[in-house]
Structure formats: C-alpha cells, structure tokens
Write an enzyme that holds these catalytic residues in place. Structure first.
Site, PDB file in Angstrom:
ATOM      1  N   GLU A 181      -7.864 -29.476   4.165  1.00 53.49           N
ATOM      2  CA  GLU A 181      -8.081 -30.919   4.341  1.00 53.49           C
ATOM      3  C   GLU A 181      -8.787 -31.447   3.098  1.00 53.49           C
ATOM      4  OE1 GLU A 181     -10.231 -31.567   7.970  1.00 53.49           O
ATOM      5  OE2 GLU A 181      -8.654 -30.611   9.174  1.00 53.49           O
ATOM      6  N   PRO A 182      -8.787 -32.787   2.934  1.00 50.47           N
ATOM      7  CA  PRO A 182      -9.431 -33.336   1.732  1.00 50.47           C
ATOM      8  C   PRO A 182     -10.881 -32.843   1.566  1.00 50.47           C
ATOM      9  CG  PRO A 182      -8.205 -35.048   2.875  1.00 50.47           C
ATOM     10  CD  PRO A 182      -8.123 -33.823   3.737  1.00 50.47           C
TER      11      PRO A 182
ATOM     12  N   ALA B 112     -12.116 -30.068   3.221  1.00 51.66           N
ATOM     13  CA  ALA B 112     -12.223 -28.671   3.678  1.00 51.66           C
ATOM     14  C   ALA B 112     -11.170 -27.834   2.978  1.00 51.66           C
ATOM     15  CB  ALA B 112     -12.051 -28.580   5.193  1.00 51.66           C
TER      16      ALA B 112
ATOM     17  N   GLN C 192       1.310 -18.592 -26.865  1.00 54.00           N
ATOM     18  CA  GLN C 192       0.806 -18.415 -28.233  1.00 54.00           C
ATOM     19  C   GLN C 192       1.787 -17.600 -29.081  1.00 54.00           C
ATOM     20  OE1 GLN C 192      -1.758 -19.999 -29.239  1.00 54.00           O
ATOM     21  NE2 GLN C 192      -1.983 -19.143 -31.283  1.00 54.00           N
ATOM     22  N   ILE C 193       2.351 -16.563 -28.496  1.00 54.02           N
ATOM     23  CA  ILE C 193       3.280 -15.701 -29.248  1.00 54.02           C
ATOM     24  C   ILE C 193       4.561 -16.457 -29.594  1.00 54.02           C
ATOM     25  CG2 ILE C 193       4.763 -13.631 -29.032  1.00 54.02           C
ATOM     26  CD1 ILE C 193       2.349 -12.304 -27.577  1.00 54.02           C
TER      27      ILE C 193
ATOM     28  N   GLU D 239      -4.796 -19.936  -1.566  1.00 53.61           N
ATOM     29  CA  GLU D 239      -5.170 -18.737  -0.787  1.00 53.61           C
ATOM     30  C   GLU D 239      -6.549 -18.216  -1.199  1.00 53.61           C
ATOM     31  OE1 GLU D 239      -3.357 -16.247   1.467  1.00 53.61           O
ATOM     32  OE2 GLU D 239      -2.296 -18.023   2.124  1.00 53.61           O
TER      33      GLU D 239
ATOM     34  N   THR E  59      -9.747 -19.546  -4.043  1.00 55.69           N
ATOM     35  CA  THR E  59      -9.898 -19.581  -5.501  1.00 55.69           C
ATOM     36  C   THR E  59     -10.487 -18.260  -6.017  1.00 55.69           C
ATOM     37  OG1 THR E  59     -12.150 -20.415  -5.364  1.00 55.69           O
ATOM     38  CG2 THR E  59     -10.389 -22.079  -5.405  1.00 55.69           C
TER      39      THR E  59
HETATM   40  C1  FAD Z   1       0.156 -26.248  -4.777  1.00 58.25           C
HETATM   41  C2  FAD Z   1      -0.749 -25.978  -3.639  1.00 58.25           C
HETATM   42  C3  FAD Z   1      -0.231 -25.496  -2.446  1.00 58.25           C
HETATM   43  C4  FAD Z   1      -1.073 -25.287  -1.357  1.00 58.25           C
HETATM   44  N1  FAD Z   1      -0.519 -24.896  -0.165  1.00 58.25           N
HETATM   45  C5  FAD Z   1      -1.310 -24.901   0.947  1.00 58.25           C
HETATM   46  C6  FAD Z   1      -0.734 -24.712   2.247  1.00 58.25           C
HETATM   47  O1  FAD Z   1       0.477 -24.508   2.399  1.00 58.25           O
HETATM   48  N2  FAD Z   1      -1.540 -24.807   3.323  1.00 58.25           N
HETATM   49  C7  FAD Z   1      -2.879 -25.031   3.207  1.00 58.25           C
HETATM   50  O2  FAD Z   1      -3.552 -25.104   4.229  1.00 58.25           O
HETATM   51  N3  FAD Z   1      -3.468 -25.195   1.984  1.00 58.25           N
HETATM   52  C8  FAD Z   1      -2.712 -25.148   0.872  1.00 58.25           C
HETATM   53  N4  FAD Z   1      -3.285 -25.350  -0.376  1.00 58.25           N
HETATM   54  C9  FAD Z   1      -4.728 -25.595  -0.467  1.00 58.25           C
HETATM   55  C10 FAD Z   1      -5.487 -24.500  -1.202  1.00 58.25           C
HETATM   56  O3  FAD Z   1      -5.608 -23.361  -0.396  1.00 58.25           O
HETATM   57  C11 FAD Z   1      -6.846 -25.098  -1.634  1.00 58.25           C
HETATM   58  O4  FAD Z   1      -6.591 -25.983  -2.688  1.00 58.25           O
HETATM   59  C12 FAD Z   1      -7.842 -24.025  -2.048  1.00 58.25           C
HETATM   60  O5  FAD Z   1      -8.260 -23.294  -0.939  1.00 58.25           O
HETATM   61  C13 FAD Z   1      -9.073 -24.606  -2.757  1.00 58.25           C
HETATM   62  O6  FAD Z   1      -9.628 -25.654  -2.041  1.00 58.25           O
HETATM   63  P1  FAD Z   1      -9.981 -27.041  -2.800  1.00 58.25           P
HETATM   64  O7  FAD Z   1      -8.789 -27.436  -3.544  1.00 58.25           O
HETATM   65  O8  FAD Z   1     -10.518 -27.989  -1.787  1.00 58.25           O
HETATM   66  O9  FAD Z   1     -11.103 -26.695  -3.832  1.00 58.25           O
HETATM   67  P2  FAD Z   1     -12.749 -26.710  -3.602  1.00 58.25           P
HETATM   68  O10 FAD Z   1     -13.005 -25.923  -2.383  1.00 58.25           O
HETATM   69  O11 FAD Z   1     -13.138 -28.141  -3.615  1.00 58.25           O
HETATM   70  O12 FAD Z   1     -13.204 -25.994  -4.875  1.00 58.25           O
HETATM   71  C14 FAD Z   1     -13.371 -26.639  -6.131  1.00 58.25           C
HETATM   72  C15 FAD Z   1     -13.996 -25.643  -7.108  1.00 58.25           C
HETATM   73  O13 FAD Z   1     -15.294 -25.244  -6.605  1.00 58.25           O
HETATM   74  C16 FAD Z   1     -15.343 -23.833  -6.494  1.00 58.25           C
HETATM   75  N5  FAD Z   1     -16.169 -23.461  -5.331  1.00 58.25           N
HETATM   76  C17 FAD Z   1     -16.122 -23.973  -4.071  1.00 58.25           C
HETATM   77  N6  FAD Z   1     -17.005 -23.349  -3.273  1.00 58.25           N
HETATM   78  C18 FAD Z   1     -17.611 -22.412  -4.033  1.00 58.25           C
HETATM   79  C19 FAD Z   1     -18.607 -21.435  -3.788  1.00 58.25           C
HETATM   80  N7  FAD Z   1     -19.159 -21.277  -2.574  1.00 58.25           N
HETATM   81  N8  FAD Z   1     -18.999 -20.637  -4.815  1.00 58.25           N
HETATM   82  C20 FAD Z   1     -18.449 -20.776  -6.040  1.00 58.25           C
HETATM   83  N9  FAD Z   1     -17.494 -21.671  -6.343  1.00 58.25           N
HETATM   84  C21 FAD Z   1     -17.079 -22.479  -5.344  1.00 58.25           C
HETATM   85  C22 FAD Z   1     -13.902 -23.395  -6.293  1.00 58.25           C
HETATM   86  O14 FAD Z   1     -13.723 -22.039  -6.630  1.00 58.25           O
HETATM   87  C23 FAD Z   1     -13.181 -24.355  -7.223  1.00 58.25           C
HETATM   88  O15 FAD Z   1     -13.231 -23.868  -8.537  1.00 58.25           O
HETATM   89  C24 FAD Z   1      -2.463 -25.524  -1.484  1.00 58.25           C
HETATM   90  C25 FAD Z   1      -2.984 -25.977  -2.697  1.00 58.25           C
HETATM   91  C26 FAD Z   1      -2.147 -26.229  -3.759  1.00 58.25           C
HETATM   92  C27 FAD Z   1      -2.735 -26.771  -5.027  1.00 58.25           C
END
Ligand code: FAD
Length: 408
Positions: free
Chosen positions: A131-132, A134, A361-362, A388, A390
């Site tokens: 979610e936006p 979560a 780069q190559i 899945e 980060t």
């Molecule tokens: C192309 C694409 C396809 C996707 N497909 C699906 C799907 O099919 N179904 C679904 O449910 N989701 C999907 N996602 C969502 C994806 O799983 C999330 O984007 C991902 O889990 C990261 O969440 P966020 O984008 O809110 O980043 P955030 O949670 O906002 O993180 C932002 C940054 O903060 C860092 N961060 C956050 N918390 C911590 C912490 N505790 N310690 C250190 N660093 C932290 C993160 O590592 C990241 O670098 C998809 C995303 C994309 C881009």
C-alpha cells in the site's frame, strides 16, 4: 532426499534447454518492442500458454522437483530472455502461491485454474499486499476487511499499490487487516473474483524498467466478497487470531519476526530472476568485448576489460550457488537458520545491478543506447533490490536471524 550433486539430471537439462529455446526464440526478440510499448505482452503470454509454460501444471512440476532446482532454473532462463516479459508470464504465480499457501483444497481447485485461463482465453492474476504507506512495513497496511455476518460476506475497503497485473487481472488476491491491533498477524487474504463491483484499477505506473510488466494501484471501494473467498476459511482464521492475541500479550516484536520469516521461502526465486538478467548482460558484454576493436585490438585484450568480465562471471556463479542452496534447503524442509533465502536474494539482486552496470560500461556509447539490450537490462535489474523485500530489509532479516537481536 536427493543426493548432493552438482550435475543436473537429464530431465532437468531438457527442461532448461526447452525454456532457453523459448526465451531465445520468442521472448528476447519481442523484448525491445514491449519495453517501448509499456504494455502487457498478451501475444507472448498466449504463446507461452500454448507450449505449456504459462500454466499451473508447469509450475507445479517445477515446484515438486525434489532437488529444488526446478523453479530457479525456470526463472533464470525466462528472465534471461527478458525481465519485463518474463514477469508478465510468471506474475500470476505470485497470486497462485498466495492461494496455495493459505487456501483450502476447494479454494485452490476453484480459483487457481481461473487465474491462468486457458491457451485460447488467457487470464492473469494479481497479488495485492503493498500500500502507499505500507511497503517494507507490511504490518501497517490499512486495507480493512470487515465481516458482515448476516450476509456471510466480507466488505473490503482500501487502496493497494504497485500490484503486478493490478486491475487487468481476473482474480485479485488481496491482503487486508481483519484486526489492526495484531499487525501482520491480524492480516487475512481474500479472493476478489473477476468483475466484482468496487474493485478497480487506479493509476498505472510508468516505470524505469520491466516496462512490459503492468504495475498499478488497485482501489477497493466497499468490495463485497462471499465468506467462501476468505482464504483458509473463517474457522481457521478465528483460531489463528486467538493464538496471535495470546502471543501478542507476550511481546509484539516476536510476532513481527515470525511474519518476516514466512517470506523467506519465495526469495530464492527472485534471486534466480536476477541471475537470469545478470547472465544475459554478461553474455552480451563478453561477445562485444571480443569483437569491438580499439587501438588495433579487441577491447577484451585489455586487463581492465577482461578482469571486469572475470568478476562479473564469478559473481553470477556465486549468486546462482546461493540461490540453489536456498532452494534445495526449502524443498528439503531445512530451516533457514542463517536466513539463507534472504542471503540469496540480497546477493543475486545486488549482483544483477552491478553486472548490468558493468555491461553498459563495456559497451561504451553503444551500451548507453537502446540499440543494444544492456541498456534495458540495466534498467530492469534495478527492480530486484526493491521488490519482495528491499536489500536493506534482506540485511535486516539476515542480521536479526544471525544475532537473535531485534536490530532496527
Ligand atoms: C515493479 C514493482 C512491482 C511490484 N509488485 C508487487 C506486487 O505484485 N504485489 C505487491 O504487494 N507489491 C508489489 N510491489 C511492491 C514492493 O514489494 C515494494 O515496493 C517493496 O516492498 C518496498 O516498499 P516501498 O516501495 O514502500 O519502499 P519503503 O518501504 O518506503 O522503503 C524505502 C527505502 O527505505 C528503506 N527502508 C525501509 N525500512 C527500512 C528499515 N527498517 N531499515 C533500513 N532501511 C529501510 C528501504 O530499503 C528503501 O530503500 C512491487 C513494486 C514494484 C516497484
């Protein structure tokens, strides 16, 4: 349990070569076009359905390979072809796994076939958890599901984001909170059947890479689904909630850690996707370095280039071994006592990002243009360190598992 060997069986080699053929002959030639179109490559999915690659049977067969290598091999070959198209082909699997993991036999039998459709009428499915507000913090999702006992229906409200196939899917699997107090332990998964009123696509995202894969918001506005759409059923949910309430009294952090551990098993598959993209870019770079002449000799004659290729290949092979280890452990019921699933995803995804950058780069100026595929592969590779979980979240899982401490 299968004996340890580094040799693939004849059957595994046949499946791998068959998939490689499809990736080379059907996926790769279509990659640039669908990347530019930024649309779901329906004709390629149909082709995959015709030959049996886009089907539940195919994934079930790979999943039950006793060595654990069926799924990683399939992912590596398909993503070697092209990451965006391959994600369009395997994206339905995310939703199917959601049902397999939590559904009753009847739910599995009813909904999974509908997710795929058939070769003449192909369908896709979506798994909607993020979610936006979560993403990494899955425990804080706000989508709510409330039970309407009089009608035996669940009423779901919320907005999901970044859902692969969101809105274009027939079946959506939606994770919602039925008890916000319990964090992720208060979550339940629901089937939202095709055409359910109130379930619609929000914005479709324009992305940096994997542009042939559709990613969009899914809006759930007073969506009503029958009680039978709660995965696992109401009785099981009530028992699970009662247990979670009891555990929550003993300490919230333990509840959160247990939820994180359940994601471990699917992560090697994402690692394998990353290995596929990395290998594809490495192969293009190796060929190019052998043919491109500067200063009267092929650029690979310079150690500066050759050593990069040596490092690229070494990292790719190391990543594959980590993925295979974790996959073997998962299928043989070995616990990930050092978060081996997360390790494989972390290393393989970081490798894909690095190797594809080295490939650009190559190839020099050519690497920076869309005339050559490494530009696309480099954009595609960036997703692996994000979805899945980060890279930072993988490190968190590994560090917590190794230390037993609630590292933040
Ligand atoms: C192309 C694409 C396809 C996707 N497909 C699906 C799907 O099919 N179904 C679904 O449910 N989701 C999907 N996602 C969502 C994806 O799983 C999330 O984007 C991902 O889990 C990261 O969440 P966020 O984008 O809110 O980043 P955030 O949670 O906002 O993180 C932002 C940054 O903060 C860092 N961060 C956050 N918390 C911590 C912490 N505790 N310690 C250190 N660093 C932290 C993160 O590592 C990241 O670098 C998809 C995303 C994309 C881009």
């Amino acid at each position: 349990m299968a004996e340890f060997t580094m040799e693939l069986s004849e059957e595994q080699r046949e499946v791998r070569d068959w998939l490689h053929g499809f990736a080379a002959d059907v996926i790769r030639p279509a990659a640039a076009e669908w990347d530019e179109r930024e649309e779901t490559p329906w004709p390629v999915i149909q082709e995959a359905a015709k030959v049996g690659i886009y089907s539940l049977d195919f994934y079930a067969q790979q999943y039950f390979d006793p060595t654990g290598l069926g799924i990683p091999m399939a992912m590596e070959e398909l993503f070697w072809g092209d990451a965006g198209i391959a994600l369009s082909i395997v994206g339905t699997g995310l939703a199917a796994v959601g049902v397999l993991a939590n559904g009753t036999e009847e739910q599995i039998g009813t909904w999974i076939p509908q997710m795929y459709g058939d070769a003449n009428d192909v369908k896709v499915a979506a798994f909607c958890s993020s979610e936006p507000d979560a993403g990494s913090d899955v425990a804080s999702l706000r989508t709510r599901a409330v039970y309407d006992e009089a009608k035996d229906e669940w009423v779901i409200n919320g907005t999901k984001t970044w859902a692969t196939n969101g809105g274009i899917a027939g079946v959506h699997v939606v994770v919602a909170s039925v008890d916000p107090e319990l964090g992720s332990k208060g979550h339940a998964s629901f089937i939202v059947p095709p055409g359910t009123p109130g379930c619609s696509q929000g914005q479709k995202f324009k992305k940096h890479g994997i542009r042939a894969s559709h990613t969009a918001e899914v809006v759930l506005d007073d969506v009503r689904v029958p009680g039978s759409c709660l995965l696992g059923g109401k009785e099981k949910l009530d028992e699970r909630l009662a247990r979670a309430r009891e555990k929550a009294k003993q300490g919230g952090e333990r509840v959160k850690n247990a939820a994180m551990a359940t994601f471990e098993a699917s992560r090697p598959a994402v690692g394998a996707m990353a290995v596929g993209t990395a290998r594809a870019a490495y192969e293009v770079a190796l060929d190019y370095a052998k043919t491109r002449q500067q200063f009267g000799r092929p650029i690979i004659d310079n150690q500066g280039v050759a050593f990069q290729l040596a490092d690229m290949r070494t990292s790719i092979d190391a990543a594959r071994l980590l993925v295979w280890r974790a996959s073997w452990m998962a299928v043989n019921g070995r616990p990930f006592t050092a978060a081996e699933g997360s390790m494989s995803k972390l290393f393989a995804s970081e490798t894909a990002k690095k190797v594809t950058a080295q490939a650009v780069q190559i190839l020099g100026g050519n690497g920076y243009t869309r005339e050559y595929p490494v530009e696309r592969m480099h954009r595609d590779a960036a997703i692996y360190t994000i979805f899945e979980g980060t890279s930072e979240i993988q490190r968190l899982v590994i560090a917590r598992t190794l230390s037993g401490m609630p590292i933040r």
